[in-house]
Design a protein around this motif. Structure first.
Motif, PDB file in Angstrom:
ATOM      1  N   ARG A  89      10.094  -9.827 -21.325  1.00 44.51           N
ATOM      2  CA  ARG A  89      10.699 -11.147 -21.576  1.00 44.51           C
ATOM      3  C   ARG A  89      12.111 -10.999 -22.116  1.00 44.51           C
ATOM      4  O   ARG A  89      13.024 -11.704 -21.701  1.00 44.51           O
ATOM      5  N   ARG A  90      12.303 -10.068 -23.063  1.00 42.24           N
ATOM      6  CA  ARG A  90      13.627  -9.842 -23.635  1.00 42.24           C
ATOM      7  C   ARG A  90      14.618  -9.392 -22.554  1.00 42.24           C
ATOM      8  O   ARG A  90      15.741  -9.884 -22.482  1.00 42.24           O
ATOM      9  N   ASN A  91      14.206  -8.468 -21.705  1.00 41.86           N
ATOM     10  CA  ASN A  91      15.089  -7.979 -20.650  1.00 41.86           C
ATOM     11  C   ASN A  91      15.458  -9.085 -19.670  1.00 41.86           C
ATOM     12  O   ASN A  91      16.608  -9.177 -19.229  1.00 41.86           O
ATOM     13  N   ARG A  92      14.487  -9.920 -19.330  1.00 45.25           N
ATOM     14  CA  ARG A  92      14.779 -11.030 -18.416  1.00 45.25           C
ATOM     15  C   ARG A  92      15.733 -12.020 -19.062  1.00 45.25           C
ATOM     16  O   ARG A  92      16.653 -12.519 -18.419  1.00 45.25           O
ATOM     17  N   PRO A 128       8.539  -1.059 -20.694  1.00 38.45           N
ATOM     18  CA  PRO A 128       8.458  -2.106 -21.712  1.00 38.45           C
ATOM     19  C   PRO A 128       7.175  -2.913 -21.591  1.00 38.45           C
ATOM     20  O   PRO A 128       6.630  -3.103 -20.512  1.00 38.45           O
ATOM     21  N   GLY A 129       6.732  -3.403 -22.735  1.00 41.31           N
ATOM     22  CA  GLY A 129       5.557  -4.259 -22.765  1.00 41.31           C
ATOM     23  C   GLY A 129       5.938  -5.684 -22.423  1.00 41.31           C
ATOM     24  O   GLY A 129       7.064  -5.958 -21.984  1.00 41.31           O
ATOM     25  N   PRO A 130       5.041  -6.628 -22.647  1.00 41.42           N
ATOM     26  CA  PRO A 130       5.314  -8.028 -22.315  1.00 41.42           C
ATOM     27  C   PRO A 130       6.522  -8.596 -23.056  1.00 41.42           C
ATOM     28  O   PRO A 130       7.337  -9.306 -22.466  1.00 41.42           O
ATOM     29  N   ARG A 131       6.662  -8.273 -24.351  1.00 44.20           N
ATOM     30  CA  ARG A 131       7.827  -8.770 -25.109  1.00 44.20           C
ATOM     31  C   ARG A 131       9.117  -8.151 -24.592  1.00 44.20           C
ATOM     32  O   ARG A 131      10.143  -8.821 -24.487  1.00 44.20           O
ATOM     33  N   GLY A 132       9.068  -6.867 -24.275  1.00 46.19           N
ATOM     34  CA  GLY A 132      10.249  -6.189 -23.750  1.00 46.19           C
ATOM     35  C   GLY A 132      10.671  -6.752 -22.398  1.00 46.19           C
ATOM     36  O   GLY A 132      11.860  -6.902 -22.112  1.00 46.19           O
TER      37      GLY A 132
END
Length: 80
Positions: free
Chosen positions: A16-19, A10-14
């Motif tokens: 953040r979403r996962n966290r 995942p990229g940076p948005r992914g």
């Protein structure tokens, strides 16, 4: 060994979403555990005398272990 064909990092948005999802799921599980604890406490289910039968060997030999064996046997039969 590369896992690039199995999983896209995942990229940076992914990330953040996962966290965020991990925090939300942890909060929900903690809330559920607290709810169960409060409900048990309201009905005095944490009293030691209600849990002491689990420390007796005859209870394990007569009920718990045969029940576990029956459950596992039924599960194996169901899978077959």
């Amino acid at each position: 060994m590369s896992y690039a064909n199995l999983y896209e990092v995942p990229g940076p948005r992914g990330i953040r979403r996962n966290r965020l999802l991990a925090v939300v799921v942890a909060a929900v599980l903690l809330g559920l555990a607290y709810f169960v604890y409060v409900r048990f406490d309201a009905k005095d289910q944490w009293a030691a005398e209600k849990w002491t039968p689990l420390l007796r060997g005859d209870v394990w030999a007569t009920f718990i272990l045969p029940g576990l064996a029956g459950t596992l046997g039924a599960a194996v039969a169901g899978v077959v």
